[in-house]
Design an enzyme around this catalytic site. Structure first.
Site, PDB file in Angstrom:
ATOM      1  N   GLY A   1       1.635  -3.019  -6.283  1.00  0.00           N
ATOM      2  CA  GLY A   1       0.386  -3.759  -6.354  1.00  0.00           C
ATOM      3  C   GLY A   1      -0.473  -3.472  -5.132  1.00  0.00           C
TER       4      GLY A   1
ATOM      5  CG  HIS B   1      -2.862  -9.433  -0.570  1.00  0.00           C
ATOM      6  ND1 HIS B   1      -2.638  -9.332   0.781  1.00  0.00           N
ATOM      7  CD2 HIS B   1      -1.804  -8.846  -1.179  1.00  0.00           C
ATOM      8  CE1 HIS B   1      -1.475  -8.714   0.979  1.00  0.00           C
ATOM      9  NE2 HIS B   1      -0.939  -8.407  -0.191  1.00  0.00           N
TER      10      HIS B   1
ATOM     11  CD  GLN C   1      -2.615  -5.269   0.042  1.00  0.00           C
ATOM     12  OE1 GLN C   1      -2.638  -5.260  -1.180  1.00  0.00           O
ATOM     13  NE2 GLN C   1      -1.535  -4.957   0.735  1.00  0.00           N
TER      14      GLN C   1
ATOM     15  CG  HIS D   1       2.730 -10.066  -2.983  1.00  0.00           C
ATOM     16  ND1 HIS D   1       3.748 -10.013  -2.064  1.00  0.00           N
ATOM     17  CD2 HIS D   1       1.779  -9.216  -2.514  1.00  0.00           C
ATOM     18  CE1 HIS D   1       3.411  -9.192  -1.071  1.00  0.00           C
ATOM     19  NE2 HIS D   1       2.226  -8.686  -1.334  1.00  0.00           N
ATOM     20  CD  GLU D   2      -0.524  -7.064  -4.958  1.00  0.00           C
ATOM     21  OE1 GLU D   2      -1.543  -6.902  -4.254  1.00  0.00           O
ATOM     22  OE2 GLU D   2       0.603  -6.677  -4.590  1.00  0.00           O
TER      23      GLU D   2
ATOM     24  CB  CYS E   1       3.246  -6.842   1.800  1.00  0.00           C
ATOM     25  SG  CYS E   1       1.453  -6.822   1.701  1.00  0.00           S
ATOM     26  CG  LEU E   2       1.642  -1.129  -0.127  1.00  0.00           C
ATOM     27  CD1 LEU E   2       0.587  -0.479  -1.008  1.00  0.00           C
ATOM     28  CD2 LEU E   2       2.756  -0.149   0.191  1.00  0.00           C
TER      29      LEU E   2
HETATM   30 ZN    ZN Z   1       0.858  -7.432  -0.359  1.00  0.00          ZN
END
Ligand code: ZN
Length: 174
Positions: A46, A142, A51, A138-139, A96-97
């Site tokens: 995701g 953000h 981000q 999660h997404e 997470c990235l």
């Molecule tokens: Zn994330």
């Protein structure tokens, strides 16, 4: 097509609240293409627009790629998504990235009902559960400036901060 730079914690811009997408323009479509390329390259399941420093309520998810030996993909685009209902509980490991070199168990709702716009501008509602529901929660977090490390224990979070300090220090010196 372009790979976009991904912000990482503790960058404060990850903490901002994103604004709704007003209209699906060519720029939005291009953003989705670039974000998809960036997500698959990372690789991640995701990626949310903030981000990559675009403060819009837009997120991509693909829970098939990476788990599929045939290399199939199922890219899903969520524009201005809302969680209408949430129930039950699950705990599972998340990474997470934007949170480097870390994963920890996070408590999430087991089932959610979502309303979102897709890339064709259609508003759709659907239900998700288990891993898929976890990824969506999660997404969407953000988009409100929240990271999964906000949802772990204070002890775990302070250990991660120490670890990150070491990583950053070694990079500076190396
Ligand atoms: Zn994330």
């Amino acid at each position: 097509m372009a790979l976009l730079p991904i912000l990482t914690y503790p960058n404060k811009r990850l903490r901002e609240t994103s604004k709704p997408v007003a209209e699906i323009t060519d720029e939005i479509r291009q953003l989705v293409k670039d974000m998809a390329e960036t997500m698959y390259d990372a690789p991640g399941v995701g990626l949310a627009a903030p981000q990559v420093v675009v403060l819009l309520r837009l997120a991509l998810v693909d829970v098939v790629a990476g788990y599929n030996e045939e290399g199939e993909r199922d890219l899903q685009v969520f524009i201005n998504p809302e969680i209408l209902e949430a129930e039950g509980e699950q705990v599972g490991e998340e990474g997470c990235l934007s949170v480097r070199e870390y994963a920890a168990p996070v408590k999430r709702a087991m089932r959610i009902k979502v309303r979102t716009m897709n890339l064709d501008g259609e508003t759709i509602e659907f239900e998700a559960e288990e891993f898929y529901a976890r990824v969506l929660q999660h997404e969407f977090d953000h988009l409100d400036g929240r990271l999964f490390i906000d949802r772990i224990s204070t002890l775990r979070r302070s250990l991660y901060k120490k670890k990150l300090k070491k990583i950053l220090a070694s990079e500076k010196n190396g």
